[in-house]
Enzyme design. Sequence first.
Site, PDB file in Angstrom:
ATOM      1  N   HIS A 204      -4.032  -1.998   0.257  1.00  0.00           N
ATOM      2  CA  HIS A 204      -5.280  -1.122   0.428  1.00  0.00           C
ATOM      3  C   HIS A 204      -5.993  -0.296  -0.638  1.00  0.00           C
ATOM      4  CE1 HIS A 204      -7.575   0.565   4.045  1.00  0.00           C
ATOM      5  NE2 HIS A 204      -8.023   1.334   3.114  1.00  0.00           N
TER       6      HIS A 204
ATOM      7  N   GLN B 201      -4.194   7.739  -6.658  1.00  0.00           N
ATOM      8  CA  GLN B 201      -3.388   9.026  -6.589  1.00  0.00           C
ATOM      9  C   GLN B 201      -3.750  10.120  -7.532  1.00  0.00           C
ATOM     10  OE1 GLN B 201       0.706   8.650  -6.007  1.00  0.00           O
ATOM     11  NE2 GLN B 201       0.815   6.495  -5.810  1.00  0.00           N
TER      12      GLN B 201
ATOM     13  N   ASN C  68      -2.847   2.658  -9.524  1.00  0.00           N
ATOM     14  CA  ASN C  68      -1.796   1.640  -9.630  1.00  0.00           C
ATOM     15  C   ASN C  68      -2.185   0.443  -8.749  1.00  0.00           C
ATOM     16  OD1 ASN C  68       0.339   0.636 -11.222  1.00  0.00           O
ATOM     17  ND2 ASN C  68       1.585   1.333  -9.386  1.00  0.00           N
TER      18      ASN C  68
ATOM     19  N   CYS D 258      -1.025  -1.201   8.445  1.00  0.00           N
ATOM     20  CA  CYS D 258      -1.258  -0.808   6.867  1.00  0.00           C
ATOM     21  C   CYS D 258      -1.466   0.899   7.283  1.00  0.00           C
ATOM     22  CB  CYS D 258      -2.482  -1.003   6.566  1.00  0.00           C
ATOM     23  SG  CYS D 258      -3.160  -0.024   4.993  1.00  0.00           S
TER      24      CYS D 258
ATOM     25  N   HIS E 230      -9.629  -2.843   4.298  1.00  0.00           N
ATOM     26  CA  HIS E 230      -8.251  -3.096   3.701  1.00  0.00           C
ATOM     27  C   HIS E 230      -8.347  -4.121   2.712  1.00  0.00           C
ATOM     28  CE1 HIS E 230      -4.032  -3.358   3.908  1.00  0.00           C
ATOM     29  NE2 HIS E 230      -3.705  -4.761   3.928  1.00  0.00           N
TER      30      HIS E 230
ATOM     31  N   CYS F 247      -4.976   2.236   6.614  1.00  0.00           N
ATOM     32  CA  CYS F 247      -6.178   1.731   7.356  1.00  0.00           C
ATOM     33  C   CYS F 247      -6.600   2.863   8.417  1.00  0.00           C
ATOM     34  CB  CYS F 247      -5.883   0.571   7.982  1.00  0.00           C
ATOM     35  SG  CYS F 247      -6.448  -0.925   7.169  1.00  0.00           S
TER      36      CYS F 247
ATOM     37  N   HIS G  31      -6.699   2.232  -3.285  1.00  0.00           N
ATOM     38  CA  HIS G  31      -6.302   3.577  -3.162  1.00  0.00           C
ATOM     39  C   HIS G  31      -6.005   4.102  -4.638  1.00  0.00           C
ATOM     40  CE1 HIS G  31      -2.408   1.949  -2.819  1.00  0.00           C
ATOM     41  NE2 HIS G  31      -1.846   3.180  -3.416  1.00  0.00           N
TER      42      HIS G  31
ATOM     43  N   SER H 268       2.665  -0.510  -3.804  1.00  0.00           N
ATOM     44  CA  SER H 268       3.283  -0.709  -2.580  1.00  0.00           C
ATOM     45  C   SER H 268       2.246  -0.976  -1.358  1.00  0.00           C
ATOM     46  CB  SER H 268       3.933   0.515  -2.074  1.00  0.00           C
ATOM     47  OG  SER H 268       3.037   1.661  -1.844  1.00  0.00           O
TER      48      SER H 268
HETATM   49  P1  H2U Z   1       1.366   3.427  -4.201  1.00  0.00           P
HETATM   50  O1  H2U Z   1       1.553   2.235  -3.917  1.00  0.00           O
HETATM   51  O2  H2U Z   1       0.407   3.524  -5.578  1.00  0.00           O
HETATM   52  O3  H2U Z   1       2.479   3.974  -4.775  1.00  0.00           O
HETATM   53  O4  H2U Z   1       0.402   4.326  -3.241  1.00  0.00           O
HETATM   54  C1  H2U Z   1       1.247   4.742  -1.964  1.00  0.00           C
HETATM   55  C2  H2U Z   1       1.316   6.107  -1.842  1.00  0.00           C
HETATM   56  O5  H2U Z   1       1.321   6.487  -0.600  1.00  0.00           O
HETATM   57  C3  H2U Z   1       2.955   6.128  -2.351  1.00  0.00           C
HETATM   58  O6  H2U Z   1       2.924   7.058  -3.261  1.00  0.00           O
HETATM   59  C4  H2U Z   1       2.250   7.443  -0.111  1.00  0.00           C
HETATM   60  C5  H2U Z   1       3.470   6.989  -1.071  1.00  0.00           C
HETATM   61  O7  H2U Z   1       4.523   7.967  -1.329  1.00  0.00           O
HETATM   62  N1  H2U Z   1       2.819   7.288   1.365  1.00  0.00           N
HETATM   63  C6  H2U Z   1       2.330   8.158   2.260  1.00  0.00           C
HETATM   64  O8  H2U Z   1       1.739   9.353   1.591  1.00  0.00           O
HETATM   65  N2  H2U Z   1       2.505   8.062   3.563  1.00  0.00           N
HETATM   66  C7  H2U Z   1       2.984   6.903   4.302  1.00  0.00           C
HETATM   67  O9  H2U Z   1       3.057   6.866   5.343  1.00  0.00           O
HETATM   68  C8  H2U Z   1       3.439   5.918   3.186  1.00  0.00           C
HETATM   69  C9  H2U Z   1       3.085   5.842   1.725  1.00  0.00           C
HETATM   70 ZN    ZN Z   2      -5.215  -1.061   5.043  1.00  0.00          ZN
END
Ligand code: H2U
Ligand code: ZN
Length: 345
Positions: A162, A166, A151, A47, A111, A50, A164, A159
């Site tokens: 974990h 934004q 989201n 992940c 996680h 993490c 989180h 995606s």
């Molecule tokens: P979402 O699953 O809500 O989109 O959030 C994951 C976010 O994490 C996504 O916007 C970012 C993606 O661009 N991300 C990083 O900043 N670094 C990474 O190594 C992978 C994903």
């Molecule tokens: Zn994680």
Amino acid sequence: MFNEPHRRLNPLTGEYVLVSPHRTQRPWQGKVEAAPQDQRPAYDPTCYLCPGNSRAGGYKNPVYGNTFAFDNDFAALLPDNSGSTGLMPDALFQLEPEKGLCRVVCFSPRHDLSLPELSLAEIEAVLRTWTDETRSLSANPDIRYVQVFENKGEMMGCSNPHPHSQIWGTEHLPNEPAKELLKQREYLQRYARCLLEDYLIAELQRKERLVVVNDGWVALVPFWALWPFETMVLPMKPFRTLLDLTDADRASLADLLKRLTTRYDNLFGISFPYSMGFHQAPFDEEPHPEWTLHMHFYPPLLRSATVKKFMVGYEMLGTPGRDITPESAAERLREMSEVHYRTGK
Ligand code: H2U
Ligand code: ZN
């Protein structure tokens, strides 16, 4: 309430929703989603959120113990975007540069947990982090709006499980807050009162759409809700932005969010997917007496963990609609326990 087809106005956006209560009996032979997998390890070595793990671009997460905020490695907006100069104003081909910053905020090093499974102190820490992020983003003169959102769930295209959220800070007001600004301003000019303050007073009297009420906050299914189990969170005090909250206000919001999201999870016995976020007043040096800080929760699920609502057809081309009434959705959520099905707490 009406049992026949009717439309309701969303006074915050000026848009209508079509309500068709008589359709709830219709059989469902359409798409059934796979029930999302709930079993996750407390730490996942693959992940990127993490503690201690690597992210894109060679960054390594610290071994964080609480919340963790960082610049999105795939940010949709860039801070130093001067844009192409000399753009001609054109009625049909309008284009302008947009500056901004995108942050990611992890709720917890764990996680396997989500918002309702965190302790009240941990949810308060998330609220503090969102507030700190809002403060530092809004201090940037190029940023006039700060959108905090989560989201959640595969079904929403998230995606990573974990926990989180934004935060995007932008130069321009996004579409949804722009509609709300206009409508709240019109209401203030017309009635010399805040739209959402008046709305909350009316809903506290009517009671039929309330879901959770505590000393500082109210969660309710709005009269004009579009998504089946959509809710709004409204403050008892006249807050404009997250920066107006005291520690006590955050503690009571944490209590309300834990109770609301626990009810959501208990509704279908799954970690409930949704998009949620705050709508706060713009940070454009104006006082914004019209604005009331609030949250929206937009969950996609309709009748079970596996049947989601599709916003298609007439809804894309005409007016969005719903079958179960906001009043019955509120009743279902009120019937839910505030003991989480998974943690037993
Ligand atoms: P979402 O699953 O809500 O989109 O959030 C994951 C976010 O994490 C996504 O916007 C970012 C993606 O661009 N991300 C990083 O900043 N670094 C990474 O190594 C992978 C994903
Ligand atoms: Zn994680």
